[in-house]
Structures are given as structure tokens and as C-alpha cells.
Design a protein around this motif. Structure first.
Motif, mmCIF file in Angstrom:
data_model
loop_
_atom_site.group_PDB
_atom_site.id
_atom_site.type_symbol
_atom_site.label_atom_id
_atom_site.label_comp_id
_atom_site.label_asym_id
_atom_site.label_seq_id
_atom_site.Cartn_x
_atom_site.Cartn_y
_atom_site.Cartn_z
ATOM 1 N N TRP A 27 51.964 20.420 87.126
ATOM 2 C CA TRP A 27 52.570 19.858 85.928
ATOM 3 C C TRP A 27 53.874 19.140 86.258
ATOM 4 C CZ3 TRP A 27 57.043 20.303 83.041
ATOM 5 C CH2 TRP A 27 56.991 19.838 81.725
ATOM 6 N N THR A 28 54.680 19.713 87.148
ATOM 7 C CA THR A 28 55.948 19.102 87.539
ATOM 8 C C THR A 28 55.718 17.783 88.250
ATOM 9 O OG1 THR A 28 56.947 21.304 87.768
ATOM 10 C CG2 THR A 28 58.077 19.466 88.825
ATOM 11 N N LEU A 29 54.745 17.747 89.150
ATOM 12 C CA LEU A 29 54.433 16.502 89.852
ATOM 13 C C LEU A 29 53.990 15.415 88.878
ATOM 14 C CD1 LEU A 29 52.496 18.052 92.870
ATOM 15 C CD2 LEU A 29 54.724 16.913 92.988
ATOM 16 N N ALA A 30 53.181 15.796 87.886
ATOM 17 C CA ALA A 30 52.708 14.829 86.895
ATOM 18 C C ALA A 30 53.869 14.280 86.067
ATOM 19 C CB ALA A 30 51.663 15.472 85.990
ATOM 20 N N VAL A 31 54.791 15.129 85.677
ATOM 21 C CA VAL A 31 55.932 14.676 84.869
ATOM 22 C C VAL A 31 56.791 13.696 85.653
ATOM 23 C CG1 VAL A 31 58.057 15.418 83.728
ATOM 24 C CG2 VAL A 31 55.963 16.732 83.414
ATOM 25 N N VAL A 32 56.959 13.935 86.949
ATOM 26 C CA VAL A 32 57.760 13.020 87.764
ATOM 27 C C VAL A 32 57.133 11.625 87.772
ATOM 28 C CG1 VAL A 32 58.613 12.543 90.089
ATOM 29 C CG2 VAL A 32 58.688 14.869 89.197
ATOM 30 N N ILE A 33 55.805 11.557 87.940
ATOM 31 C CA ILE A 33 55.131 10.254 87.959
ATOM 32 C C ILE A 33 55.250 9.575 86.596
ATOM 33 C CG2 ILE A 33 52.934 9.079 88.324
ATOM 34 C CD1 ILE A 33 52.169 11.237 90.277
ATOM 35 N N LYS A 34 55.156 10.352 85.518
ATOM 36 C CA LYS A 34 55.330 9.776 84.182
ATOM 37 C C LYS A 34 56.727 9.174 84.029
ATOM 38 C CE LYS A 34 52.211 12.905 81.683
ATOM 39 N NZ LYS A 34 52.146 13.954 80.623
ATOM 40 N N GLU A 35 57.729 9.870 84.530
ATOM 41 C CA GLU A 35 59.099 9.353 84.443
ATOM 42 C C GLU A 35 59.248 8.059 85.240
ATOM 43 O OE1 GLU A 35 61.644 10.336 82.636
ATOM 44 O OE2 GLU A 35 60.480 11.941 81.719
ATOM 45 N N LEU A 77 43.624 17.315 86.538
ATOM 46 C CA LEU A 77 42.974 16.109 86.014
ATOM 47 C C LEU A 77 44.017 15.097 85.535
ATOM 48 C CD1 LEU A 77 40.150 14.917 85.403
ATOM 49 C CD2 LEU A 77 40.412 15.804 83.089
ATOM 50 N N GLU A 78 45.055 15.586 84.888
ATOM 51 C CA GLU A 78 46.130 14.691 84.442
ATOM 52 C C GLU A 78 46.854 14.078 85.638
ATOM 53 O OE1 GLU A 78 50.025 14.764 81.470
ATOM 54 O OE2 GLU A 78 49.045 16.629 82.058
ATOM 55 N N LEU A 79 47.121 14.900 86.659
ATOM 56 C CA LEU A 79 47.774 14.378 87.862
ATOM 57 C C LEU A 79 46.875 13.367 88.573
ATOM 58 C CD1 LEU A 79 50.070 14.428 89.936
ATOM 59 C CD2 LEU A 79 48.972 16.402 91.011
ATOM 60 N N LEU A 80 45.587 13.664 88.633
ATOM 61 C CA LEU A 80 44.641 12.756 89.285
ATOM 62 C C LEU A 80 44.595 11.413 88.563
ATOM 63 C CD1 LEU A 80 42.615 12.768 91.651
ATOM 64 C CD2 LEU A 80 40.865 13.490 90.018
ATOM 65 N N GLU A 81 44.624 11.455 87.239
ATOM 66 C CA GLU A 81 44.626 10.209 86.468
ATOM 67 C C GLU A 81 45.883 9.399 86.744
ATOM 68 O OE1 GLU A 81 44.132 8.726 81.813
ATOM 69 O OE2 GLU A 81 43.858 10.824 82.341
ATOM 70 N N VAL A 86 34.017 15.806 90.995
ATOM 71 C CA VAL A 86 34.444 15.783 89.596
ATOM 72 C C VAL A 86 33.234 15.798 88.663
ATOM 73 C CG1 VAL A 86 35.679 14.437 87.857
ATOM 74 C CG2 VAL A 86 36.601 14.627 90.166
ATOM 75 N N LEU A 87 32.177 15.087 89.034
ATOM 76 C CA LEU A 87 30.976 15.056 88.194
ATOM 77 C C LEU A 87 30.323 16.427 88.094
ATOM 78 C CD1 LEU A 87 29.488 11.654 89.406
ATOM 79 C CD2 LEU A 87 30.233 12.171 87.088
ATOM 80 N N ASP A 88 30.460 17.239 89.134
ATOM 81 C CA ASP A 88 29.863 18.578 89.100
ATOM 82 C C ASP A 88 30.500 19.465 88.046
ATOM 83 O OD1 ASP A 88 28.074 17.944 91.061
ATOM 84 O OD2 ASP A 88 29.243 18.821 92.699
ATOM 85 N N THR A 112 44.271 25.082 85.465
ATOM 86 C CA THR A 112 44.474 24.325 86.699
ATOM 87 C C THR A 112 43.677 23.027 86.669
ATOM 88 O OG1 THR A 112 44.764 26.418 87.894
ATOM 89 C CG2 THR A 112 44.383 24.451 89.205
ATOM 90 N N LEU A 113 42.433 23.076 86.180
ATOM 91 C CA LEU A 113 41.604 21.873 86.098
ATOM 92 C C LEU A 113 42.247 20.809 85.207
ATOM 93 C CD1 LEU A 113 38.006 23.376 85.770
ATOM 94 C CD2 LEU A 113 38.803 21.905 87.620
ATOM 95 N N ILE A 114 42.743 21.242 84.053
ATOM 96 C CA ILE A 114 43.337 20.281 83.111
ATOM 97 C C ILE A 114 44.596 19.664 83.700
ATOM 98 C CG2 ILE A 114 44.321 20.013 80.828
ATOM 99 C CD1 ILE A 114 41.283 20.471 80.906
#
Length: 758
Positions: free
Chosen positions: A191-199, A252-256, A282-284, A247-249
Motif C-alpha cells: 500500500w505504501t509503495l502504491a501511494v508513493v507512485i500516486k503522489e 493489483l493496485e500496485l501492478l496497475e 493473473v488470469l488463473d 494482499t491480492l487487492i
């Protein structure tokens, strides 16, 4: 301790207002250095808290002499009362977070410089990263969340200030992402990594490319390791499925966001391509026995990847004016499309659950004593449909064999239509397979246009390959049957779209000036196709007219019930509500050679009148009004409240419409006159209480072609030209529509040449 909390309260209030701080920066750092909680105990005594903080009267900076205030947030007053270490720590994190937000936003220069100096000293004087990551495992979720938010802003601050990320933070990420474990640290780390990219995306004034490169470099390899570890898990074997879902959710946000970063940074890292290199992982997840919302998120994610719309809901920043070419993009998209089609071939759609809950006002629970009505999840239906149709388009762009494309199209479209049939009632397969698109995407304009554009791309690609290997006459009829039976004939799809919007030019105008869909691109491509396929389009329009005629004749036996239903609902039935013979009509028509210019010879008069009224811009009383009425007057509300005046206006509209019909017929090329029976029969019987009635006794022997689907389409284009021209004269149209207007005029010219060959 009370003095300590009061100082923090005053500091919080000043920073919240963006005020300049007067005291020495070291003194503020003293109060912002986070508490180290030795145990998870939110009721520590004042003496224990003082000892934990290292707080002594003699250690308190002598220059701190801030006046206390009686106005403070409730949580801060509670902090002063309880003097708990937890409340003090939450207050410290809150002040630090607000200070960082002020640094990263519009703040007065001198105040911002003071805040920046305090944060820099705080980073150097204490191992702040380690203290914050140590709170991730705390059972107090609020504390863990605040620590993650504060850490994310600190990391972004370091990136903007070109401060090297601390080794402790990089080591923490590598340790926790080296393999999947059911630990809260992983979730907060992702979650922290994702927030940094959003910023990074949100900041419009920074060099995003350099900052992204600085941030992703230490984590490129570890993301791939975690990707393999996470998706190799067996969902049913996990002890706590809630943790793996979280963890998946988060991942998934970080991957996007990682995929979206390719917009700002050319694909230089493996983590930006990991999905396309290993898409089956991911398809699995869609086949896992996980909750429905998890599968929905993954299906929508893959759909956005295929449509190149990844990160549009997460990245609010501007797209760079110049984006370096991504040499891997075409290869990656083809790999993802092939993986999707392979999963569909293995039965992905057959194992997909599309059960949804009916939406009710006040909640979705079923009231006691009533049985739930099963309804399909249209979000899943739309996403799954786009997965198939877009994957086929991408694959065909890179496929050289026409026979291979034809076989694949028939196989996968058959699989898709079989998947959709139980969830669309009445089924479009019994009426017209091409109707599936409008039925599925009726409530989602952007996806509908994307799907329609994909069908045009597929049709054009297959047509070019077929023409390259076949003669001009060989197999044309068989080819046209193939496009229709597999539900991708672009002319049928476009006509169903026009019928759904009532041939209303203002709706097309809304689509053209809106940036929410790719309608302009689709519309231009279709109009260009229309120039080449005019004979086929005109034949399909006649088959639509035959279908409407047959549907009208079939319902003559139940006129009374139809009139009663119309009088109660005041809306027209959906175009797919009546089962017809459109499919048989299209199949029996000789598409390339037997396209006669003669119109269908059996159309009910009510349908004829209705078509002409709509084509001339008149609205029938029972017909639904335009979705957007730019010419609505201020008197519309008054008219709706006064039924007498409304009825009188409807009567005048009918009189005016009949005059237009007579004028149209009178000036036609063939100089046909209305039959005496039609002239003597009134449109609205005096005995009827309904504003409109269906009379099935009158079936004209012949019908003017101007009253059919082709005329209504061309009339809609003509009205669209006028609307565009009016907006362009006032400099209100958002782009240069010259090419678009030229295509519309060419279509009108082809229609006039067809109906008036001399």
C-alpha cells in the motif's frame, strides 16, 4: 505530559493553517520524534509514558513557551486527558503528515521552508523509517494505517528532494516481498509503495520520469519475485483467506500503477511488463474459489489493460506532451490477448459466475416473505465480452491467415454468445446475433463504443484478407452470412445503436463532443466503411424494415393490450422486445447482388407515420423524448403540469406532422398520392382516450423508401451536420469537424443516388 500534549496541539493547529513557525527547528523535532511503544497497551500511565518518551522537565526546550488554547479537536483533548502513549503517537504522526502535505502543496514560502527544514532534521536525527515500519505489525489498525500514510509521504519527500532512500526501508521491502506470507507487513508495504507512485503522478511540476526511475530501481527485481510467489499460492489451502484477499487487492493496485507508469517512463523495468510476460498467473485468479468481488476486480483490470486504460482511475496527473515510443507495447498486448483467448478456449467463461444481487432502494437485502429474483452481474458480462472482442481484434492485427482468423472468430464468438445467452432475456440469438452488443453495453457508453470500434476493426481486417485471396464475387454471400451469424456485422451493430437512441442526432452530438468515450474515432471509421459497403448497409436497412413490418403485423391481434400498456407507461418498447424475423430476413437476402432499390412492400401505416414523424424531427406523444433536448423551452415544465395544454399542443403537432408527410410525398420523384382510404381515416380516432392508437387494418401495398431505416439514418446525419455547423459558427465545437462533415455529406449523397438513380 499535559504540557507535552498542549505543545503538540498548538503545533498541529499552526501547521494545519499553514502558519510560519517562529521557534528553533530542533525544538519542534523534539516533539515530533515518534514514541516507541514497548507493548501494545493503549492505557499506559502518565509516568510510563514519560519514561517511554524520554521526557523530563529538564530535557524540555527552554525556549518553548506557547500559549495553550481552549479550542482543540476532540481527539487532542482526549489525548491531554488520558496522556496515553498511543494518543501522543497518533498526534505526532498526524502533525508530521500534515506538515509533509503542506510542503508538497501550495504554501507560503517561508512557512514551507521551515517545514522542510524540520522534516530534514527529523530524517537525519532518528531512524524514522524503521520506527514507522515497526508499527505495521501493530494490532492497532489505525496506528498502522497512519504510519503507512506518513511513511509514504516521507518517501515521496525524499524523492523530490533527491535524498537517497534509506537502506532500512529498502531492506524492509526486500525482506517482506521475497516471498508471500500471511503478514500485515506485506499489505502495508504494498500500500505504501502504491501511494508513493500516486503522489508522483499527481505532481504536475516535478520531473516524473527521473523520480519514477529513482524509485523503481531498487525494487525492480523483487516485484517479479513477489509476483511469482503470490500467484503460485493455492487459495483453498490458505489458513486465512482474508489476508490473501487483502494482499491480492493491494498488489493489483500496485501492478496497475506499474503498468500505467509506462506512460511517463518508457518500459525500462521488468516490473512494468511482468503482467504481459506472465499473464496466465493473473488470469488463473479468476478461476480461484475466491469472492465474486475479487474476480470482478481482476477481470476489470485485464479489460483496462487491453483497452490501454490502465491507471485512469488512480492517476490524476497530466499525461506528458511527448511520450517516448514503447517498443515492447505491441508484443506485450499480443501476449496478453493470446493468453485471454487461450483461457477462454479452456473454459474460462463457462466457469465464470455472473450471479448478482438485485438493487433495491434502501439496500440490497431481500424483504422477508419474498423470493430473490436472480439478476446477472452486468459489470462481469460487459468486462468478459470486451475481453473476448478486444483480444480478437489485437490478435487479428498480427495474424496473416484469413482462414485462421475466420476459424478463431467463429469459435470464440460462439463461446461468447453461448455465455451471454442465458443472461439476456429475450435471447438475441433467436432474433439477431448482432444485437448482443447493444444489449450487453446498454448502460455503459464507453465500453459500448470500445466494443463497437473493435468489431469494425475485426471486420475491416478480415475483409482485406478475404479480398486478397478471393475474387470479387466468390464467396461474398457466404462471407456476409458469417459476419452476421457471429454477431460482428458493423452495420447491424450501428443500426441497433441508432434505434436505441431513437435516431436522435443530439445524442450523437453529445458523444462527439464528449471526452469520456472514443466515439469520434469509432464514428469516423464507420463512416469510411460505409462509403465502401453502402450496398450492404442499404440491404440491411431494408431487412430491418421488413422485421419491423412483420413485428407490427404479429402484434395486431393484441392491439388493445398494447395500447393499454402504452397509455400506462408512455414509453416505446425496446427494439429487442419483439421477437422478429430479422435473422431469417438477413440470411435469406442475397447480400451482394440482389440488393434491390425497391422498398419493402408491407409496412403498417402506424409504423410508416411514426418513422416519418421521427425523421422530420417531430416527437410522437407516446414516444420517449430525446435524451438531450438542446431546444427545450422554459415552458416545458408548465406544459407538463397542464394536461389540457399538453393535449392541445400534441394535436397541433399531429396536424403539422401530417402536413409534412403530405408535402414529403407530394414532392417525391414518383409523385405518389396517399390512398383515399388513408386520407379519409383520421390519425387519432375521436372515440379513443389514448393519444395514439395502432391500426392494423391498413397495410399499404407499397411504402416510400424515405420512411424506412435508411432514410431515418441519413436524416439523423443531416440533423447532426446542422447542429455541428451551428456550434462551429459560435466557436463552441471542440475540434475541427471538416472531415467529419465531409463524410456525412458523402453518405447523404449516396443515399440520394440510391433512391433517385436518375
Amino acid at each position: 505530559m499535559k504540557d507535552f500534549c498542549e505543545v503538540l496541539e498548538q503545533l498541529y493547529k499552526k501547521v494545519l493553517l499553514g502558519a510560519t513557525l517562529e521557534n528553533d527547528s530542533q525544538e519542534y523535532v523534539f516533539y515530533l520524534n515518534p514514541v516507541s511503544l514497548d507493548r501494545d497497551d493503549s492505557t499506559a500511565t502518565s509516568s510510563e509514558c514519560s519514561h517511554t518518551l524520554g521526557f523530563r522537565d529538564k530535557c524540555q526546550p527552554s525556549s518553548v513557551n506557547w500559549a495553550t488554547t481552549s479550542v482543540a479537536p476532540v481527539c487532542l483533548k482526549r489525548c491531554a486527558q488520558t496522556s496515553s502513549a498511543r494518543e501522543i503517537l497518533l498526534l505526532q504522526l498526524t502533525v508530521t503528515k500534515v506538515m509533509l502535505t503542506r510542503i508538497l502543496s501550495e504554501t507560503e514560502f517561508h512557512a514551507k521552508e521551515k517545514y522542510r527544514e524540520i522534516i530534514q532534521i527529523l530524517l537525519k536525527s532518528s531512524d524514522l523509517d524503521s520506527k514507522l515500519t515497526g508499527m505495521f505489525q501493530n494490532s492497532d489498525k489505525l496506528l498502522s494505517h497512519m504510519a503507512a500514510k506518513c511513511l509514504a509521504l516521507l518517501l515521496y519527500f525524499q524523492l523530490k528532494e533527491k535524498i537517497t532512500l534509506s537502506n532500512s526501508w529498502v531492506a524492509f521491502c526486500h525482506k517482506n516481498l521475497s516471498e508471500y506470507s500471511e503478514s500485515d507487513k506485506i499489505v502495508y508495504c504494498l500500500w505504501t509503495l502504491a501511494v508513493v507512485i500516486k503522489e508522483i503522478f499527481k505532481d504536475t511540476r516535478s520531473q516524473k520520469t527521473e523520480i519514477l526511475k529513482q524509485f523503481l530501481t531498487p525494487f525492480d527485481s523483487i516485484f517479479e519475485v513477489f509476483y511469482d510467489s503470490l500467484f503460485s499460492q493455492r487459495f483453498e489451502n490458505c489458513r486465512d483467506t482474508t489476508k490473501i484477499v487483502n494482499t491480492l487487492i493491494c498488489f493489483l493496485e500496485l501492478l496497475e500503477l506499474l503498468i500505467a507508469s509506462r506512460i511517463h517512463l518508457a518500459s525500462q523495468f521488468t516490473c512494468q511488463r511482468i503482467l504481459f510476460l506472465k499473464p496466465s498467473c493473473v488470469l488463473d485468479v479468476i478461476t480461484w474459489p475466491a469472492q465474486a468481488f475479487v474476480k470482478r476486480k481482476f477481470i476489470i483490470f485485464i479489460k483496462k489493460c487491453l483497452l490501454c486504460k490502465v491507471g485512469e482511475d488512480l492517476c490524476r496527473g497530466s499525461v506528458p506532451a511527448f511520450t517516448p515510443p514503447d517498443c515492447h507495447l505491441n508484443v506485450d498486448m499480443l501476449a496478453l490477448a493470446d493468453a485471454v483467448l487461450q483461457a477462454v478456449d479452456l473454459g474460462l467463461l463457462r466457469t465464470l459466475s455472473v450471479r448478482g444481487k438485485p438493487s433495491r432502494f434502501g439496500g440490497g437485502e431481500v424483504p422477508p416473505g419474498s423470493e430473490p429474483v436472480p439478476v446477472p452481474d452486468h459489470v462481469i458480462l460487459r468486462a468478459a465480452s470486451l475481453l473476448v472482442i478486444k483480444s480478437l481484434e489485437i490478435k487479428f492485427q498480427n495474424c496473416a491467415s484469413a482462414n485462421e482468423m475466420k476459424v478463431d472468430l467463429q469459435k470464440f464468438m460462439s463461446e461468447l454468445l453461448t455465455f451471454l445467452e442465458p443472461h439476456l432475456q429475450p435471447s438475441p440469438l433467436s432474433h439477431d446475433p448482432c444485437e448482443w452488443l447493444c444489449r450487453v453495453f446498454l448502460e455503459q457508453d464507453d465500453d459500448m463504443v470500445e466494443a463497437a470500434k473493435a468489431t469494425v476493426g475485426i471486420y475491416l481486417r478480415l475483409t482485406r484478407e478475404r479480398e486478397a485471396i478471393e475474387s470479387l464475387t466468390q464467396g461474398k454471400e457466404k462471407w456476409d452470412h458469417h459476419t452476421h451469424e457471429n454477431g460482428y456485422n458493423p452495420h447491424c451493430i450501428f443500426l441497433y445503436f441508432l434505434k436505441n437512441v431513437g435516431f436522435d442526432a443530439t445524442v450523437l452530438l453529445d458523444f462527439l463532443i464528449s471526452s469520456e468515450t472514443c466515439f469520434l474515432e469509432y464514428f469516423v471509421r464507420y463512416l469510411k466503411l460505409l462509403q465502401k459497403d453502402w450496398d450492404k448497409f442499404f440491404t440491411i436497412c431494408k431487412s430491418f424494415d421488413v422485421t419491423e413490418s412483420n413485428d407490427s403485423i404479429n402484434i395486431c391481434g393484441c392491439v388493445s393490450s398494447l395500447v393499454q400498456d402504452r397509455s400506462s407507461s408512455q414509453t416505446e418498447p425496446s427494439p429487442w422486445a419483439a421477437r422478429g424475423s430479422h435473422r431469417n430476413a438477413c440470411a435469406s437476402a442475397s447480400w451482394p447482388s440482389d440488393a434491390s432499390s425497391e422498398p419493402p412492400n408491407q409496412v403498417v401505416m402506424s409504423k410508416e407515420t411514426q418513422a416519418t414523424l421521427q425523421a422530420d424531427g417531430q416527437s410522437l406523444p407516446q414516444a420517449s423524448q430525446s435524451l438531450v433536448d438542446y431546444d427545450s423551452s422554459d415552458d416545458s415544465e408548465v406544459e407538463s403540469k397542464d394536461p389540457c395544454s399538453a393535449n392541445s399542443k400534441q394535436t397541433s403537432l399531429y396536424q403539422e406532422a401530417m402536413k409534412k408527410i403530405q408535402d414529403t410525398v407530394g414532392i417525391s420523384k414518383n409523385k405518389k398520392e396517399l390512398s383515399p382510404e388513408l386520407q379519409s381515416r383520421p390519425l387519432v380516432p375521436k372515440e379513443s382516450n389514448n393519444p395514439f392508437s395502432v391500426d392494423c387494418d391498413i397495410v399499404p401495398n407499397n411504402t416510400d423508401s424515405k420512411m424506412g431505416t435508411a432514410y431515418r439514418t441519413v436524416k439523423c446525419f443531416e440533423e447532426l451536420q446542422g447542429a455541428i455547423h451551428r456550434l462551429q459558427k459560435k466557436n463552441l465545437f471542440p475540434y475541427n469537424p471538416t472531415a467529419l462533415i465531409k463524410l456525412l455529406k458523402q453518405t447523404e449523397a449516396m443515399y440520394n443516388k440510391t433512391v433517385n438513380p436518375l
